[in-house]
Write a protein that holds these residues in place. Structure first.
Motif, PDB file in Angstrom:
ATOM      1  N   LYS A 138     -79.144  -1.521  -7.860  1.00  0.00           N
ATOM      2  CA  LYS A 138     -78.546  -0.295  -8.375  1.00  0.00           C
ATOM      3  C   LYS A 138     -78.796  -0.195  -9.872  1.00  0.00           C
ATOM      4  O   LYS A 138     -79.101  -1.192 -10.540  1.00  0.00           O
ATOM      5  N   GLN A 151     -72.798   7.070 -14.412  1.00  0.00           N
ATOM      6  CA  GLN A 151     -73.036   7.129 -12.974  1.00  0.00           C
ATOM      7  C   GLN A 151     -73.646   5.826 -12.482  1.00  0.00           C
ATOM      8  O   GLN A 151     -74.142   5.020 -13.252  1.00  0.00           O
ATOM      9  N   ILE A 153     -76.408   4.522  -9.516  1.00  0.00           N
ATOM     10  CA  ILE A 153     -77.474   5.008  -8.647  1.00  0.00           C
ATOM     11  C   ILE A 153     -77.951   3.861  -7.766  1.00  0.00           C
ATOM     12  O   ILE A 153     -78.405   2.823  -8.265  1.00  0.00           O
ATOM     13  N   THR A 182     -86.332   9.815 -13.751  1.00  0.00           N
ATOM     14  CA  THR A 182     -86.843   9.248 -12.514  1.00  0.00           C
ATOM     15  C   THR A 182     -87.318   7.824 -12.819  1.00  0.00           C
ATOM     16  O   THR A 182     -87.234   7.358 -13.957  1.00  0.00           O
ATOM     17  N   ASP A 211     -86.909   9.115  -7.223  1.00  0.00           N
ATOM     18  CA  ASP A 211     -86.381  10.309  -7.880  1.00  0.00           C
ATOM     19  C   ASP A 211     -85.084   9.987  -8.617  1.00  0.00           C
ATOM     20  O   ASP A 211     -84.642   8.838  -8.671  1.00  0.00           O
ATOM     21  N   SER A 212     -84.457  11.003  -9.198  1.00  0.00           N
ATOM     22  CA  SER A 212     -83.272  10.786 -10.030  1.00  0.00           C
ATOM     23  C   SER A 212     -82.087  10.260  -9.242  1.00  0.00           C
ATOM     24  O   SER A 212     -81.147   9.694  -9.822  1.00  0.00           O
ATOM     25  N   THR A 213     -82.113  10.413  -7.910  1.00  0.00           N
ATOM     26  CA  THR A 213     -81.026   9.884  -7.082  1.00  0.00           C
ATOM     27  C   THR A 213     -81.307   8.465  -6.606  1.00  0.00           C
ATOM     28  O   THR A 213     -80.488   7.878  -5.901  1.00  0.00           O
ATOM     29  N   LYS A 215     -83.895   7.610  -4.608  1.00  0.00           N
ATOM     30  CA  LYS A 215     -84.660   7.582  -3.369  1.00  0.00           C
ATOM     31  C   LYS A 215     -86.159   7.496  -3.652  1.00  0.00           C
ATOM     32  O   LYS A 215     -86.642   8.071  -4.633  1.00  0.00           O
TER      33      LYS A 215
END
Length: 404
Positions: A138, A151, A153, A182, A211-213, A215
């Motif tokens: 993470k 946050q 991720i 990203t 990507d920014s999430t 994934k």
């Protein structure tokens, strides 16, 4: 990425004239697999830099009366000169003012928000600090204005869709934060490992965009050898453990430029390849460089750990030391590259223009003071205080001046 001489397959000799001109300088020997590269620039055997580096020690960062830093991990420096030091013993991050004063501590060991299992890397992009947790796959993001956790991720949760990654291993060995929130992830795989003690095996790096999430957002960009592993015996005669003896074999050395371009160096040659942000090969530059024989004597001089020196006769070692041992990129997109020279107490660092690979400056620096970062005209090293034995980060002012 700038102007550079192009060497195409089949016109190698003609291209050398573009680089060296019509002089009596001896032809540079270039390995056959390097000659085959498109858009290759070959530099002379002993290039002379037009500038030189002057370093002036300025400030230290580390344990103070109010804070004891455990085992130091990665560091990062923000645009104001604050220094962030990962404490991998206590799984926290210590923040220091540019004048060396301790400011605060971020995070702690755990599995919740702003908690870490193992801090692998710290990176700063724009107004955020990104902390990669290797154990929990993470990224924890902190806002630099307030130093508050922003946050968390989770990475590569969709890896099952990608055949090369649909097992528990490979793992994300390194994570590179791009300038658009990203990521470029390097998954490490050693599927070619054998079961024979002291046999070497190939460790591969599989590069994907996230990507920014968090994934996976692309097919595999790059697939290449990043290191050589060795099977070693353990305390149990039947147990075999794969291990990467970095001192002897080196690593592939990737870095990202400010526009997300990828630069990749391998340890065995002074060869830098440049790729687009999407992993498309663009060009390369090559410097002939003397290889230094790998011997027990030189290993002792280099202060390689005794456990490796005692095993040298059993290992299948290369005949020479890695040519390149480290590569950094600064905020001006200059490449700082450590090379092995005959004096095993030092590295010779080369500073190159990343657009065409031209040599800007060169200097020697002690092996036991590794360079961690170069930013805003400052160089940050990891050093050990003789009186206490504690590690500290030392900041030097960098002046690049013309040779007279």
């Amino acid at each position: 990425m700038g102007n550079y001489s192009k060497i195409k397959k089949g016109i190698y000799c003609a291209a050398l004239l573009l680089v060296f001109g019509c002089t009596s300088e001896p032809e540079v020997e270039v390995p056959e697999h390097v000659k085959d590269l498109d858009n290759l620039t070959v530099y002379s055997t002993d290039p002379q830099p037009a500038r030189k580096i002057q370093l002036e020690r300025e400030q230290t960062f580390g344990s103070r009366e109010e804070i004891l830093v455990g085992r130091m991990g990665d560091i990062a420096v923000d645009s104001s000169g604050r220094v962030f030091i990962a404490d991998v013993q206590n799984q926290s991050i210590h923040v220091f003012h540019p004048d060396g004063r301790f400011i605060t501590q971020l995070g702690r060991e755990g599995r919740g928000p702003s908690e870490f299992g193992f801090i692998k890397s710290l990176q700063i992009r724009k107004n955020r600090l990104y902390v990669y947790d290797f154990n929990q796959y993470k990224v924890s993001v902190f806002t630099l204005d307030t130093l508050a956790g922003d946050q968390t991720i989770l990475l590569a949760q969709n890896r099952g869709k990608y055949r090369a990654l649909d097992r528990a291993y490979p793992s994300i060995d390194q994570l590179y934060v791009r300038n658009n929130n990203t990521y470029l992830a390097k998954f490490k795989s050693d599927s070619s490992k054998t079961n024979k003690i002291w046999q070497n095996f190939e460790i591969k790096g599989l590069f994907y965009l996230l990507d920014s999430t968090g994934k996976i957002a692309s097919e595999k960009l790059l697939d290449l050898k990043v290191a050589t592993g060795t099977n070693v015996g353990t305390s149990s005669s039947s147990a075999i453990l794969g291990y990467h003896v970095e001192d002897f074999f080196g690593n592939a050395l990737p870095v990202l430029s400010s526009d997300n371009g990828i630069y990749l160096a391998e340890p065995d040659l002074f060869l830098i390849k440049a790729y687009s942000p999407n992993g498309v090969y663009e060009h390369a530059f090559y410097y002939p460089h003397k290889k230094i024989s790998l011997t027990r004597k030189s290993a002792i001089e280099a202060e390689v750990p005794d456990i490796y020196i005692k095993s040298m006769q059993s290992m299948d070692l290369p005949q020479t030391w890695p040519v390149l041992t480290e590569m950094k990129i600064d905020d001006q997109d200059r490449l700082w590259i450590a090379t092995t020279v005959e004096n095993m107490n030092v590295y010779e660092w080369w500073v190159l223009d990343a657009t065409d690979g031209s040599l800007l400056a060169r200097f020697t620096w002690p092996r036991d003071k590794p360079i961690e970062a170069v930013k805003d005209g400052k160089l940050y090293t990891r050093e050990t205080k003789e009186e206490t034995g504690l590690e500290e980060i030392v900041r030097y002012n960098v002046e690049i001046i013309e040779n007279k």
